[in-house]
Design an enzyme around this catalytic site. Structure first.
Site, PDB file in Angstrom:
ATOM      1  N   LYS A 140       4.304 -26.606  22.544  1.00  0.00           N
ATOM      2  CA  LYS A 140       4.689 -25.982  23.812  1.00  0.00           C
ATOM      3  C   LYS A 140       6.051 -26.495  24.282  1.00  0.00           C
ATOM      4  O   LYS A 140       6.877 -25.734  24.788  1.00  0.00           O
ATOM      5  CB  LYS A 140       3.629 -26.267  24.871  1.00  0.00           C
ATOM      6  CG  LYS A 140       4.018 -25.736  26.257  1.00  0.00           C
ATOM      7  CD  LYS A 140       2.931 -25.936  27.291  1.00  0.00           C
ATOM      8  CE  LYS A 140       3.386 -25.398  28.656  1.00  0.00           C
ATOM      9  NZ  LYS A 140       2.309 -25.482  29.668  1.00  0.00           N
ATOM     10  N   ARG A 214       7.700  -3.595  -0.727  1.00  0.00           N
ATOM     11  CA  ARG A 214       8.861  -2.707  -0.627  1.00  0.00           C
ATOM     12  C   ARG A 214       8.658  -1.668   0.467  1.00  0.00           C
ATOM     13  O   ARG A 214       9.583  -1.356   1.210  1.00  0.00           O
ATOM     14  CB  ARG A 214       9.118  -2.013  -1.971  1.00  0.00           C
ATOM     15  CG  ARG A 214       9.713  -2.929  -3.030  1.00  0.00           C
ATOM     16  CD  ARG A 214       9.927  -2.164  -4.329  1.00  0.00           C
ATOM     17  NE  ARG A 214       8.649  -1.694  -4.867  1.00  0.00           N
ATOM     18  CZ  ARG A 214       8.531  -0.655  -5.692  1.00  0.00           C
ATOM     19  NH1 ARG A 214       9.590   0.049  -6.019  1.00  0.00           N
ATOM     20  NH2 ARG A 214       7.346  -0.321  -6.170  1.00  0.00           N
ATOM     21  N   HIS A 277      -5.190   7.021  -7.134  1.00  0.00           N
ATOM     22  CA  HIS A 277      -5.298   7.223  -5.690  1.00  0.00           C
ATOM     23  C   HIS A 277      -6.684   6.813  -5.171  1.00  0.00           C
ATOM     24  O   HIS A 277      -7.343   7.562  -4.441  1.00  0.00           O
ATOM     25  CB  HIS A 277      -4.976   8.662  -5.321  1.00  0.00           C
ATOM     26  CG  HIS A 277      -3.563   9.039  -5.641  1.00  0.00           C
ATOM     27  ND1 HIS A 277      -2.477   8.316  -5.205  1.00  0.00           N
ATOM     28  CD2 HIS A 277      -3.060  10.053  -6.377  1.00  0.00           C
ATOM     29  CE1 HIS A 277      -1.363   8.872  -5.645  1.00  0.00           C
ATOM     30  NE2 HIS A 277      -1.679   9.920  -6.372  1.00  0.00           N
ATOM     31  N   GLU A 329       0.504   2.096 -14.462  1.00  0.00           N
ATOM     32  CA  GLU A 329       1.103   1.271 -13.412  1.00  0.00           C
ATOM     33  C   GLU A 329       0.624  -0.180 -13.486  1.00  0.00           C
ATOM     34  O   GLU A 329       1.414  -1.113 -13.458  1.00  0.00           O
ATOM     35  CB  GLU A 329       0.751   1.841 -12.029  1.00  0.00           C
ATOM     36  CG  GLU A 329       1.461   3.131 -11.675  1.00  0.00           C
ATOM     37  CD  GLU A 329       2.824   2.884 -11.039  1.00  0.00           C
ATOM     38  OE1 GLU A 329       3.274   1.718 -10.994  1.00  0.00           O
ATOM     39  OE2 GLU A 329       3.445   3.869 -10.610  1.00  0.00           O
ATOM     40  N   ARG A 439     -20.310  19.355  -0.634  1.00  0.00           N
ATOM     41  CA  ARG A 439     -20.789  18.858  -1.925  1.00  0.00           C
ATOM     42  C   ARG A 439     -20.690  19.916  -3.022  1.00  0.00           C
ATOM     43  O   ARG A 439     -20.472  19.598  -4.195  1.00  0.00           O
ATOM     44  CB  ARG A 439     -22.233  18.385  -1.740  1.00  0.00           C
ATOM     45  CG  ARG A 439     -22.717  17.403  -2.788  1.00  0.00           C
ATOM     46  CD  ARG A 439     -23.879  16.601  -2.241  1.00  0.00           C
ATOM     47  NE  ARG A 439     -23.465  15.845  -1.079  1.00  0.00           N
ATOM     48  CZ  ARG A 439     -22.805  14.685  -1.132  1.00  0.00           C
ATOM     49  NH1 ARG A 439     -22.514  14.144  -2.301  1.00  0.00           N
ATOM     50  NH2 ARG A 439     -22.445  14.057  -0.030  1.00  0.00           N
TER      51      ARG A 439
END
Length: 525
Positions: A140, A214, A277, A329, A439
């Site tokens: 402080k 990034r 994804h 990746e 569905r």
């Protein structure tokens, strides 16, 4: 106010004594008056350094097994006094309080004590009181006082003077430390000691691990990876990155999805998961990792491009050769042999992550996500089913192979975004339908993807012919089930529980399907 201040008086009290003698030696050489407590004072005296006991400053002995030693006005007055405030200066003069310019403190090892499985009394005894109080007082008053809580920061004060910029940074770090420390204590009381699942206050602290990413999901967003402070968990964030560019936000998210799914197979046959994804686009087991990869890849060769691959066994050269056949990746594995690592090295942009032991898919814990105005917190979906949980509701019983494929498809469907439909045959996905608003469309998309894969591979028929199909939640109508029949499925596994279960069962019976109810749903949003 002068921004660079000399250190004339320092208080040193540390449980982690690494580097403290070297720091104190340098400070003493610069004429700094050293004050210390208990074991730290002994360590400094043993090194031949001049040091005063805290009791000489306060006029009171350390007492109550060291619980009371620094909680005194002559300590906190020396830390909190505003040096250029006349009233503060007068109070210091009146009460014989000397200014303290530097505090070097690290706290009792509470987290480590909990981690080693200590008993309750020992855990409570390792709740530091005086240390955090000094840390907060010094932090402080950082305009005049430097607070050092990490041996890595000793070089900032070793010269015998401090800058305001350094004092600000050290103060911020000190308050973060006490926040983490208090959160750890509150968590222990709530979860371990009180046995609560959802306490009124959910204390947790996140620490940034590495530089900012990034960008986030999109280039206009900012992002960073944080790990829970003091966690013993192992996951993508703790994996060793052998090579490749730094992970992006989406890499972390997708690699985590792949790791969570492949961990479902950690004790089974060699398995491979391909994620795109955050959804699996191909999953398979095989006699070898290479066979598992090729079968997973065959499910959706288009989506696999630029995907994330996770395996449940150490990578070998043959599997690495197969994987490098297309752009990937990230590859996640428990380990990799030298030949596989050398082969991947030729792909400089491919990230190779080695996790060590895979996470336990049945582990307990909480998950959280933000919504506008707050957080949603829930227990992990660690739900699992065994053979005794299954209920065959059709006239026809599943064959042994159909049962195995049902269980495999069910395991994968748990990790597919809802609404989820997964076709599987011979331990490999044949088609995956994910994230649709109904569905029926998921069933149709999964079947279409299977047909597309067959056309690209030159097969006579899609692998949905003779497959098992899993649905993450019940079929609300028979139409989704009939779409699976049209695709060639012969067995179905689903939770059941719809008000129209009888209609769905009747449709399955009419089509000659075997259908299993699990009684458990696996929505994933």
């Amino acid at each position: 106010m002068t921004t660079t201040l000399p250190i004339r008086r320092a208080l040193l009290s540390v449980s982690d004594k690494s580097g403290i003698v070297e720091l104190a030696t340098a400070l003493a050489a610069n004429g700094v008056d050293l004050i210390s407590t208990g074991g730290t004072a002994k360590t400094l005296r043993d090194a031949g350094l001049p040091v005063r006991d805290i009791s000489d400053v306060t006029g009171f002995p350390e007492m109550m097994d060291g619980r009371v030693k620094t909680l005194h006005p002559k300590v906190h007055g020396g830390l909190l006094a505003v040096r250029d405030d006349a009233a503060h200066a007068a109070s210091m003069e009146e009460h014989g309080i000397g200014a303290i310019d530097l505090v070097v403190v690290n706290l009792y090892p509470f987290q480590q004590t909990v981690a080693k499985g200590a008993g309750r009394d020992e855990v409570v005894e390792n709740i530091d009181i005086g240390g955090p109080s000094m840390v907060r007082s010094a932090a402080k008053n950082h305009a005049y006082v430097a607070i050092v809580t990490d041996p890595a920061d000793y070089p900032l004060v070793i010269s015998g003077e401090t800058t305001l910029a350094d004092r600000k940074r050290l103060a911020a770090k000190a308050f973060a430390l006490t926040a983490e420390y208090d959160a750890a204590i509150a968590s222990w009381f709530a979860f371990a000691d009180q046995g609560l699942t959802f306490p009124d206050t959910l204390p947790f602290v996140l620490k940034r691990a590495g530089p900012e990413l990034r960008y986030g999901e999109n280039p206009h967003q900012h992002a960073a990876f944080y790990a829970a402070a003091g966690t013993q968990a192992r996951g993508i964030g703790q994996a060793r990155q052998v090579q490749g560019k730094a992970l992006s936000y989406n890499n972390y998210n997708d690699a985590d999805a792949a790791l969570e799914l492949v961990s479902e197979f950690r004790d089974g046959d060699p398995a491979c998961v391909i994620v795109k994804h955050a959804n699996p686009c191909g999953v398979a087991t095989g006699a070898t990792l290479t066979e598992a990869y090729r079968a997973a890849f065959a499910c959706d060769t288009v989506s696999a491009f630029g995907g994330i691959i996770a395996v449940n066994r150490p990578l070998d050269r043959a599997t690495a050769e197969a994987i490098t056949g297309i752009f990937t990746e990230v590859v996640v594995a428990p380990d990799a042999d030298e030949e596989a690592i050398a082969l991947f090295a030729a792909k400089k942009n491919l990230r190779l992550l080695l996790t060590g032991e895979l996470p336990d898919p049945a582990r307990a814990g909480l998950t959280a996500k933000t919504i506008a105005g707050g957080w949603l917190v829930q227990s992990r979906d660690a739900g699992r089913i065994g053979l005794s949980d299954l209920k065959v509701v059709t006239q026809r019983q599943p064959t042994e192979q159909e049962l195995a494929d049902c269980l495999f498809a069910w395991t994968v469907a748990k990790h597919v975004k809802s609404n989820a439909i997964v076709y599987a045959k011979d331990g490999a996905t044949a088609g995956v339908g994910a994230g649709q608003m109904n569905r029926l469309e998921s069933a149709r998309i999964a079947a279409w993807k299977a047909k597309d894969a067959a056309d690209k591979a030159g097969w006579d028929a899609p692998r949905t012919i003779g497959s098992a199909v899993a649905s993450d939640a019940f079929f609300p109508f028979a139409d989704g089930l009939l779409a699976a029949v049209e695709a060639g499925a012969t067995a179905v596994i689903q939770p059941g529980g719809s008000i129209r279960d009888a209609d769905v069962i009747a449709a399955a019976d009419e089509a000659g399907l075997a259908m299993i109810f699990t009684g458990m749903r696996h929505f994933r949003h």
